[in-house]
Write an enzyme that holds these catalytic residues in place. Structure first.
Site, PDB file in Angstrom:
ATOM      1  N   PHE A 128      -7.520   3.202   3.598  1.00  0.00           N
ATOM      2  CA  PHE A 128      -6.439   4.113   3.216  1.00  0.00           C
ATOM      3  C   PHE A 128      -6.647   5.467   3.904  1.00  0.00           C
ATOM      4  O   PHE A 128      -7.768   5.988   3.935  1.00  0.00           O
ATOM      5  CB  PHE A 128      -6.417   4.279   1.692  1.00  0.00           C
ATOM      6  N   ASP A 197     -14.452   2.499  -2.926  1.00  0.00           N
ATOM      7  CA  ASP A 197     -13.200   2.986  -3.506  1.00  0.00           C
ATOM      8  C   ASP A 197     -12.571   1.801  -4.254  1.00  0.00           C
ATOM      9  O   ASP A 197     -12.239   0.775  -3.634  1.00  0.00           O
ATOM     10  CB  ASP A 197     -12.275   3.502  -2.392  1.00  0.00           C
ATOM     11  N   TYR A 222      -3.902   5.877 -11.822  1.00  0.00           N
ATOM     12  CA  TYR A 222      -2.456   5.650 -11.983  1.00  0.00           C
ATOM     13  C   TYR A 222      -1.967   4.287 -11.507  1.00  0.00           C
ATOM     14  O   TYR A 222      -0.794   4.000 -11.597  1.00  0.00           O
ATOM     15  CB  TYR A 222      -1.648   6.753 -11.300  1.00  0.00           C
ATOM     16  N   LYS A 223      -2.868   3.458 -10.986  1.00  0.00           N
ATOM     17  CA  LYS A 223      -2.405   2.143 -10.505  1.00  0.00           C
ATOM     18  C   LYS A 223      -2.582   1.112 -11.625  1.00  0.00           C
ATOM     19  O   LYS A 223      -1.834   1.124 -12.596  1.00  0.00           O
ATOM     20  CB  LYS A 223      -3.172   1.767  -9.242  1.00  0.00           C
ATOM     21  N   ARG A 376       5.173  -4.563   0.169  1.00  0.00           N
ATOM     22  CA  ARG A 376       4.099  -4.897  -0.785  1.00  0.00           C
ATOM     23  C   ARG A 376       4.695  -5.272  -2.139  1.00  0.00           C
ATOM     24  O   ARG A 376       5.581  -4.573  -2.653  1.00  0.00           O
ATOM     25  CB  ARG A 376       3.184  -3.693  -1.011  1.00  0.00           C
TER      26      ARG A 376
HETATM   27  C1  PLP Z   1      -7.442   3.203  -1.429  1.00  0.00           C
HETATM   28  C2  PLP Z   1      -6.846   4.464  -1.919  1.00  0.00           C
HETATM   29  N1  PLP Z   1      -7.610   5.564  -2.041  1.00  0.00           N
HETATM   30  C3  PLP Z   1      -7.090   6.730  -2.481  1.00  0.00           C
HETATM   31  C4  PLP Z   1      -5.754   6.824  -2.824  1.00  0.00           C
HETATM   32  C5  PLP Z   1      -5.108   8.101  -3.271  1.00  0.00           C
HETATM   33  O1  PLP Z   1      -5.949   9.108  -3.603  1.00  0.00           O
HETATM   34  P1  PLP Z   1      -5.383  10.359  -4.410  1.00  0.00           P
HETATM   35  O2  PLP Z   1      -5.164   9.909  -5.819  1.00  0.00           O
HETATM   36  O3  PLP Z   1      -6.428  11.380  -4.271  1.00  0.00           O
HETATM   37  O4  PLP Z   1      -4.075  10.739  -3.821  1.00  0.00           O
HETATM   38  C6  PLP Z   1      -4.938   5.710  -2.717  1.00  0.00           C
HETATM   39  C7  PLP Z   1      -3.500   5.822  -3.087  1.00  0.00           C
HETATM   40  O5  PLP Z   1      -2.714   4.950  -2.997  1.00  0.00           O
HETATM   41  C8  PLP Z   1      -5.489   4.513  -2.262  1.00  0.00           C
HETATM   42  O6  PLP Z   1      -4.724   3.434  -2.127  1.00  0.00           O
END
Ligand code: PLP
Length: 417
Positions: A128, A197, A222-223, A376
């Site tokens: 990402f 992550d 939030y996911k 997706r």
């Molecule tokens: C793999 C991954 N890392 C990080 C994030 C986002 O990070 P942040 O919440 O700091 O915007 C996402 C968002 O979709 C993601 O898919």
């Protein structure tokens, strides 16, 4: 042939079906984007109202103690810990995923200080973007390089020049799932530390951070944790590092005794030192409701039952897409081996993926689009029904058969895709 009736029957016998009741989902919508923003737990409304009117409105600042506000990063963190194989006190809710990555990757590189031969941070080219941007910045500030390789080449790219490996367990674009145990132990064999992550795994893929012997982990609220837009993120540090690791954002909430108001920074024991400033309480209240929706699966089999349903849903979607007419030119970009994918299925449309995604939204099927050509579909097993998957694919067929995606208005790109 898979029929709608057979999908309805699968929902009727699904032991997890009742968990959907926890969510307020709009009628007439098939929501397949919980990998971007989890659905709204019904409990959020009342819990937030209480937090606002009683805790904030009536009890005011006293609520830091009386409503347990000050404990919330740890209390909610302990709940998330149960979902990712971590122990109590090891995981904190704080900041965003990007900021937490900055903190843990810096901590990892600081642990490698003195290992002068270690000159690289290794990651996946298709990681990402925020992970890549932060990793590049942290590597640069330690005089190191960020080395990017294909997802399949991570293990063979490990050598003693690697200080830290930074990977997302489930790829945001394709849904491909890395083998956390194998990569972590391969990295440790060459003396590298590993940062995972868990943005697309926490709450949907069974993760066992301690069993995998990972070093650091971060993830999104939030996911699949259903914490609401911009929910705070989490950070986990293996106990062997937590008391010695140092993070760069040495704010007062990571101090051992913030209310001593000392001039000198003295880090808190354990992962608590990875906090920085005052926690966002209203967002934490919503996140706790979201995490509770996942823990509600415990009596019916917990993460393993959720995973079994997730695999069944993604398998069904892939089978249905395979049955669509070849002339639609759709390809499945997600690994066909269920052991190698998370809870999403990504479909490639060679030229007009964005328009197809928009035309689906016009029919009430919400997925999303990622450059350059991926549609997706996230399938959170907590609230996705087998019949939703069936109906969604019938809508895909309709949009393509009738050419609905050609409509002018589907070409207009919104800021968020
Ligand atoms: C793999 C991954 N890392 C990080 C994030 C986002 O990070 P942040 O919440 O700091 O915007 C996402 C968002 O979709 C993601 O898919």
């Amino acid at each position: 042939v898979i029929t709608r009736e057979s999908c309805l029957e699968r929902d009727r016998v699904d032991p997890l079906a009742g968990l959907r009741e926890q969510f307020a989902l709009p009628d007439g919508v098939i929501y397949l984007d919980g990998n971007s923003l989890g659905a709204l737990p019904r409990s959020v409304d009342a819990r937030l109202r209480d937090a606002v009117t009683e805790d904030w409105g009536r009890d005011l600042v006293l609520s830091w103690n009386t409503a347990g506000w000050i404990e919330m990063p740890q209390v909610v963190g302990d709940k998330i810990a149960r979902l990712v194989g971590a122990g109590p006190g090891e995981l904190m809710v704080t900041d965003s995923t990007s900021i937490n990555l900055y903190k843990v990757l810096t901590a990892a590189l600081r642990l490698q200080v003195g290992a002068t031969r270690r000159t690289t941070v290794l990651s996946e080219r298709d990681n990402f973007p925020t992970d890549l941007y932060i990793a590049a910045s942290v590597a640069r500030s330690h005089g190191m390089d960020l080395r990017l390789v294909d997802g399949d080449d991570v293990e063979q790219s490990l050598d003693e020049s690697v200080a830290a490996v930074m990977l997302t367990q489930v790829n945001y674009r394709t849904g491909r799932l890395h083998d956390m145990d194998a990569i972590t132990s391969a990295a440790h064999r060459v003396g590298a530390l590993v940062v995972w992550d868990l943005a697309h795994s926490a709450g949907v893929v069974p993760v066992d951070l301690i069993a995998a012997d990972a070093d650091f982990a971060i993830g999104c609220g939030y996911k699949y944790l259903n914490g609401g837009p911009g929910a705070p993120a989490f950070v986990w540090v293996h106990p062997r590092h937590a008391a010695v690791a140092s993070q760069p954002l040495s704010g007062w909430m990571g101090h051992d005794d913030p209310f001593a108001f000392m001039t000198e920074y003295r880090p808190a024991a354990g992962t608590a030192r990875f906090q920085c400033g005052t926690p966002p309480i209203l967002s934490l209240v919503a996140l706790e409701c979201g995490v509770d929706t996942v823990l509600a699966a415990d009596p019916v089999g917990g993460m393993h039952a959720l995973r079994a349903k997730s695999v069944a849903l993604t398998t069904l979607l892939i089978e249905l897409v395979d049955q669509l007419d070849d002339e639609f030119a759709l390809t499945v970009a997600t690994p066909r081996d269920p052991g190698r994918r998370g809870s999403q299925v990504s479909i490639l449309h060679p030229s007009h993926g964005y328009e197809v995604k928009e035309a689906l939204i016009a029919r009430g099927v919400i997925g999303d689009f990622r450059q350059p050509d991926i549609i997706r579909f996230g399938l959170p097993p907590l609230y996705t029904r087998f019949v939703d998957v069936y109906d969604a694919v019938q809508h895909v067929r309709g949009v393509l058969e009738l050419g609905e995606w050609r409509d002018e208005r589907h070409r207009v790109r919104a800021r968020v895709t």
